[in-house]
Design a protein around this motif. Structure first.
Motif, PDB file in Angstrom:
ATOM      1  N   ASP A 194      15.469  57.061  62.720  1.00 37.80           N
ATOM      2  CA  ASP A 194      14.940  57.679  63.945  1.00 37.80           C
ATOM      3  C   ASP A 194      15.286  59.165  63.995  1.00 37.80           C
ATOM      4  O   ASP A 194      14.444  59.997  64.343  1.00 37.80           O
ATOM      5  N   ILE A 195      16.504  59.490  63.637  1.00 32.99           N
ATOM      6  CA  ILE A 195      16.939  60.889  63.664  1.00 32.99           C
ATOM      7  C   ILE A 195      16.165  61.704  62.628  1.00 32.99           C
ATOM      8  O   ILE A 195      15.739  62.820  62.889  1.00 32.99           O
ATOM      9  N   ASN A 196      15.949  61.109  61.422  1.00 30.83           N
ATOM     10  CA  ASN A 196      15.146  61.798  60.402  1.00 30.83           C
ATOM     11  C   ASN A 196      13.726  62.040  60.903  1.00 30.83           C
ATOM     12  O   ASN A 196      13.155  63.106  60.681  1.00 30.83           O
ATOM     13  N   GLN A 197      13.149  61.057  61.576  1.00 33.32           N
ATOM     14  CA  GLN A 197      11.802  61.204  62.132  1.00 33.32           C
ATOM     15  C   GLN A 197      11.782  62.321  63.176  1.00 33.32           C
ATOM     16  O   GLN A 197      10.843  63.113  63.221  1.00 33.32           O
ATOM     17  N   LEU A 198      12.804  62.399  64.005  1.00 30.92           N
ATOM     18  CA  LEU A 198      12.886  63.469  64.999  1.00 30.92           C
ATOM     19  C   LEU A 198      12.952  64.840  64.332  1.00 30.92           C
ATOM     20  O   LEU A 198      12.297  65.792  64.774  1.00 30.92           O
ATOM     21  N   HIS A 199      13.723  64.942  63.271  1.00 34.67           N
ATOM     22  CA  HIS A 199      13.827  66.211  62.559  1.00 34.67           C
ATOM     23  C   HIS A 199      12.486  66.596  61.928  1.00 34.67           C
ATOM     24  O   HIS A 199      12.088  67.760  61.948  1.00 34.67           O
ATOM     25  N   GLN A 200      11.778  65.603  61.357  1.00 32.06           N
ATOM     26  CA  GLN A 200      10.472  65.883  60.759  1.00 32.06           C
ATOM     27  C   GLN A 200       9.481  66.367  61.821  1.00 32.06           C
ATOM     28  O   GLN A 200       8.731  67.322  61.603  1.00 32.06           O
ATOM     29  N   LEU A 201       9.479  65.699  62.976  1.00 32.62           N
ATOM     30  CA  LEU A 201       8.575  66.114  64.051  1.00 32.62           C
ATOM     31  C   LEU A 201       8.967  67.485  64.590  1.00 32.62           C
ATOM     32  O   LEU A 201       8.113  68.285  64.962  1.00 32.62           O
ATOM     33  N   GLY A 202      10.250  67.769  64.639  1.00 35.95           N
ATOM     34  CA  GLY A 202      10.721  69.055  65.131  1.00 35.95           C
ATOM     35  C   GLY A 202      10.364  70.204  64.210  1.00 35.95           C
ATOM     36  O   GLY A 202      10.251  71.348  64.651  1.00 35.95           O
ATOM     37  N   ASN A 203      10.185  69.915  62.923  1.00 32.36           N
ATOM     38  CA  ASN A 203       9.847  70.960  61.964  1.00 32.36           C
ATOM     39  C   ASN A 203       8.347  71.197  61.836  1.00 32.36           C
ATOM     40  O   ASN A 203       7.933  72.098  61.099  1.00 32.36           O
ATOM     41  N   LEU A 204       7.527  70.400  62.521  1.00 29.13           N
ATOM     42  CA  LEU A 204       6.078  70.569  62.435  1.00 29.13           C
ATOM     43  C   LEU A 204       5.630  71.826  63.176  1.00 29.13           C
ATOM     44  O   LEU A 204       6.245  72.243  64.160  1.00 29.13           O
ATOM     45  N   THR A 205       4.537  72.390  62.696  1.00 29.77           N
ATOM     46  CA  THR A 205       3.921  73.508  63.409  1.00 29.77           C
ATOM     47  C   THR A 205       3.171  72.945  64.613  1.00 29.77           C
ATOM     48  O   THR A 205       3.039  71.720  64.769  1.00 29.77           O
TER      49      THR A 205
END
Length: 113
Positions: free
Chosen positions: A63-74
């Motif tokens: 879940d935390i990895n998914q949050l980081h991926q979404l946070g890095n999106l443009t």
């Protein structure tokens, strides 16, 4: 031909104003019933706790990895992700509607009492 009689226009205007008149009495006691101090107290009592760790305690590392991926999106990437989720939710709704209709025709929702 119609004439422009000012007295007739005034009479028509008065009739229109009378038809628009509301006889409803508005209760102006609301600020007395809910003064600003009581409203602020009510809001303070019903706000969720602002503890930053309370929402993250149930998250897994995925879940935390998914949050980081979404946070890095443009912005455009995030919009695309939201659209994808919207389309998936729509498709799930269509599938659910089909299955509910199917269950209705098969009488699986019938009460066996």
């Amino acid at each position: 031909m119609a004439t422009n009689d000012p007295q007739n226009d005034t009479t028509e205007l008065a009739c229109v104003e009378e038809s628009l008149m509301s006889l409803e009495k508005l209760d102006r006691a609301s600020p007395d019933l809910w003064p600003e101090q009581r409203v602020n107290e009510f809001i303070a009592q019903n706000l969720p706790p602002t503890d930053q760790t309370s929402w993250s305690t149930a998250l897994t590392s995925d879940d935390i990895n998914q949050l980081h991926q979404l946070g890095n999106l443009t912005v455009t990437g995030l919009i695309a992700e939201v659209k994808k989720l919207h389309d998936e939710a729509y498709q799930l709704g269509l599938e659910e509607a089909k299955e509910m209709t199917r269950g209705k025709y098969l009488n699986i929702f019938k009460n066996n009492k």
